[in-house]
Scaffold this motif. Structure first.
Motif, PDB file in Angstrom:
ATOM      1  N   THR A  33      -5.535   7.379  -7.701  1.00 17.01           N
ATOM      2  CA  THR A  33      -4.888   7.356  -8.264  1.00 17.01           C
ATOM      3  C   THR A  33      -5.376   6.200  -9.648  1.00 17.01           C
ATOM      4  O   THR A  33      -6.099   5.311  -9.367  1.00 17.01           O
ATOM      5  CB  THR A  33      -3.517   6.339  -7.540  1.00 17.01           C
ATOM      6  N   ILE A  34      -3.865   5.823 -10.357  1.00 15.40           N
ATOM      7  CA  ILE A  34      -4.213   4.450 -11.199  1.00 15.40           C
ATOM      8  C   ILE A  34      -3.778   3.352 -11.172  1.00 15.40           C
ATOM      9  O   ILE A  34      -2.327   4.339 -11.238  1.00 15.40           O
ATOM     10  CB  ILE A  34      -4.678   4.456 -12.327  1.00 15.40           C
ATOM     11  N   VAL A  35      -4.109   2.366 -10.683  1.00 13.75           N
ATOM     12  CA  VAL A  35      -3.016   1.314 -10.357  1.00 13.75           C
ATOM     13  C   VAL A  35      -2.813   0.608 -11.566  1.00 13.75           C
ATOM     14  O   VAL A  35      -4.351  -0.375 -11.848  1.00 13.75           O
ATOM     15  CB  VAL A  35      -2.811   0.157  -9.117  1.00 13.75           C
ATOM     16  N   MET A  63      -8.100   3.148  -7.746  1.00 16.16           N
ATOM     17  CA  MET A  63      -7.657   2.798  -6.364  1.00 16.16           C
ATOM     18  C   MET A  63      -7.372   3.566  -5.876  1.00 16.16           C
ATOM     19  O   MET A  63      -6.050   4.698  -6.071  1.00 16.16           O
ATOM     20  CB  MET A  63      -6.882   1.679  -6.524  1.00 16.16           C
ATOM     21  N   GLY A  64      -8.132   4.116  -4.483  1.00 14.70           N
ATOM     22  CA  GLY A  64      -7.022   4.602  -3.489  1.00 14.70           C
ATOM     23  C   GLY A  64      -6.112   4.560  -2.513  1.00 14.70           C
ATOM     24  O   GLY A  64      -6.381   3.981  -2.053  1.00 14.70           O
ATOM     25  N   VAL A  65      -5.109   5.100  -3.266  1.00 10.24           N
ATOM     26  CA  VAL A  65      -3.773   4.404  -2.614  1.00 10.24           C
ATOM     27  C   VAL A  65      -3.634   5.406  -1.045  1.00 10.24           C
ATOM     28  O   VAL A  65      -3.490   6.619  -1.170  1.00 10.24           O
ATOM     29  CB  VAL A  65      -2.230   4.266  -3.222  1.00 10.24           C
ATOM     30  N   ILE A  74       0.760   1.776   0.518  1.00  2.58           N
ATOM     31  CA  ILE A  74      -0.363   1.273   1.617  1.00  2.58           C
ATOM     32  C   ILE A  74      -1.405   1.181   0.758  1.00  2.58           C
ATOM     33  O   ILE A  74      -2.261   2.150  -0.033  1.00  2.58           O
ATOM     34  CB  ILE A  74      -0.391   1.408   2.299  1.00  2.58           C
ATOM     35  N   ILE A  75      -1.509  -0.140  -0.225  1.00  4.50           N
ATOM     36  CA  ILE A  75      -2.622  -0.603  -0.826  1.00  4.50           C
ATOM     37  C   ILE A  75      -4.138  -1.878  -0.614  1.00  4.50           C
ATOM     38  O   ILE A  75      -3.286  -2.376  -0.219  1.00  4.50           O
ATOM     39  CB  ILE A  75      -2.358  -1.179  -2.154  1.00  4.50           C
TER      40      ILE A  75
END
Length: 188
Positions: A5-7, A21-23, A31-32
């Protein structure tokens, strides 16, 4: 399961940080796990909110890793933050728990608002190749050069078979970053 994703996070002065970021899914939550030090981690701890953006434009992933972070944003609806204007979907999150770690703290978030803006048609092989290459670029300082080269060679096959202009542009940005890294490290 890990979702790429894009956080988007916001610091105390209102500046937005956009990071691929892979969440991790956690029941109904997210979870981040940002690395220390990082602007994302600082922003998450200060604001205790985040927005997870689902996108199909892989240029955003590649762009963030190559210094191109000026993507259009709009205000989030339920948290003090911003989201990507062109996200297919976004989830607004609030922090509920944190587990400290000297390398990668584990931050547990609860969704407070979720919206689907457009359908997701799926990724083609070129988009997948760009995502995987972006992950390699994010780990250039941690992976052996031989592994990076072999994976890029394999990924390039799918890229060349299915890429459109966006995917070629994103791939080019990543290859420039890799070449620059090689020069700095004296890799031939």
């Amino acid at each position: 399961m890990i979702l790429e994703t894009i956080v988007t996070t916001q610091d105390t002065d209102g500046s937005v940080h956009i990071a691929p970021m892979g969440v991790h899914q956690w029941g109904n939550g997210i979870i981040i796990l940002p690395f220390r030090p990082s602007r994302t981690l600082d922003n998450l701890l200060a604001s205790q909110v985040a927005v997870v953006n689902a996108v199909d434009d892989v240029r955003i992933f590649a762009g963030c890793l190559t210094g191109r972070r000026n993507w259009p944003l709009v205000p989030a609806e339920k948290v003090a933050g911003r989201r990507l204007r062109d996200a297919l979907a976004h989830t607004e999150l609030t922090l509920v728990r944190r587990e400290d770690d000297p390398i990668r703290p584990k931050l547990y978030f609860r969704p407070v608002h979720q919206v689907n803006h457009a359908p997701f048609a799926g990724f083609n092989r070129a988009q997948f190749a760009v995502l995987e290459a972006a992950i390699l670029v994010s780990r250039l300082d941690r992976l052996p050069w031989e592994k990076i080269e072999s994976e890029l060679a394999y990924l390039k096959i799918g890229l060349e078979k299915t890429a459109g202009p966006r995917e070629y542009e994103a791939w080019g940005w990543l290859m420039e970053k890799i070449e620059y890294f090689k020069q700095l490290q004296g890799v031939t």
